[in-house]
Design an enzyme around this catalytic site. Structure first.
Site, mmCIF file in Angstrom:
data_model
loop_
_atom_site.group_PDB
_atom_site.id
_atom_site.type_symbol
_atom_site.label_atom_id
_atom_site.label_comp_id
_atom_site.label_asym_id
_atom_site.label_seq_id
_atom_site.Cartn_x
_atom_site.Cartn_y
_atom_site.Cartn_z
ATOM 1 N N SER A 144 33.506 36.078 46.529
ATOM 2 C CA SER A 144 32.923 37.304 47.477
ATOM 3 C C SER A 144 31.797 37.463 46.379
ATOM 4 C CB SER A 144 33.944 38.772 46.981
ATOM 5 O OG SER A 144 33.007 39.916 47.196
ATOM 6 N N TYR A 157 38.979 44.817 42.069
ATOM 7 C CA TYR A 157 38.551 43.774 43.042
ATOM 8 C C TYR A 157 37.592 42.860 42.419
ATOM 9 C CZ TYR A 157 37.120 41.184 47.561
ATOM 10 O OH TYR A 157 36.987 40.235 48.466
#
Length: 253
Positions: A144, A157
């Site tokens: 990401s 995350y």
């Protein structure tokens, strides 16, 4: 085009039942790979596989709770026995948990870290053994832009994806002498189910499109080219690399 031909290759996909994972699975199948979609929701996997088959691709499913280490090991062994080996591993399954860092419970922290970081390691370990024995293999981890950037309310995350980035690099260095390539794809903000709340937030969506040089959200299909490249012979001398697909977001100030 032979550089991108995946005919005869078996690709094991986690999180391939929808979103980015399904788009990448369709892309690899269109280039000749037989894809094995792994997840817990049989109905979702069946629908995904049926769509690939309808498009003249090869797809199978494997229902598995990857949090169960014994089930994970059995999945890899059964897939290798059925297909003669796993040529490509795509660690795409992931979860998000949005909450202020100071309020996050240990259980939620652990769940995000295990799903987004520990499971990819366990799969790479299990699949990597067979790849090393054959002297070839491709491992692709879905990262990401938050592997490198911080943002409020998603600390577990970002920690997990940052760890996954370094897992990618560490495995790449260790496994390169055995003929394996380990790389990552770092998507920007993509219109998937995980980002539904953000995409429906007008203020956030307006900020994002203004912040992104391409002036739009990403679509799952935007990841297909990167996945095919990293899964194919075209990337045989590329390892430890993170290919960012974000419309220029992280290149801009």
């Amino acid at each position: 085009m032979t550089l991108f031909d995946l005919t005869g290759k078996t690709a094991l996909f986690t999180g391939g039942g929808g979103g980015i994972g399904l788009a990448m699975a369709k892309g690899l199948a269109a280039h000749g790979a037989e894809v094995v979609l792994v997840g817990r929701n049989r109905e979702k996997l069946d629908a995904a596989a049926a769509g690939i088959v309808a498009a003249k691709g090869q797809a199978q499913i494997a229902v598995c709770d990857l949090l169960d280490t014994a089930a994970l090991e059995a999945l890899v062994a059964e897939t290798e026995a059925r297909h003669g080996g796993i040529d490509i591993l795509i660690n795409n399954a992931g979860i998000q948990h949005r909450q202020p860092a100071l309020d996050i419970a240990d259980a939620d922290w652990g769940r995000v870290l295990e799903t987004n970081l520990t499971i990819p390691f366990r799969l790479a370990r299990a699949v990597g053994r067979g790849m090393v024995g054959r002297g070839s293999g491709k491992i692709i981890n879905t990262l990401s832009v938050l592997s490198s950037l911080g943002r409020p309310s998603v600390v577990p995350y970002t920690a997990a994806k940052g760890g996954l980035k370094m897992l990618t690099k560490g495995l790449a260095v260790e496994l390169a002498p055995s003929g394996l390539q380990v790389n990552g794809i770092a998507p920007g903000y993509i219109l998937t189910e995980m980002n539904t709340a953000l995409s429906q937030d007008r203020a956030f969506s307006d900020w994002l499109t203004a912040r992104t040089p391409a002036r739009r959200w990403g679509q799952p299909e935007d990841l297909v080219g990167a996945a095919v490249f990293l899964a194919s012979a075209a990337s045989d001398f590329v390892t430890g690399h993170v290919l960012t697909v974000d419309g220029g977001m992280t290149a801009s100030v």
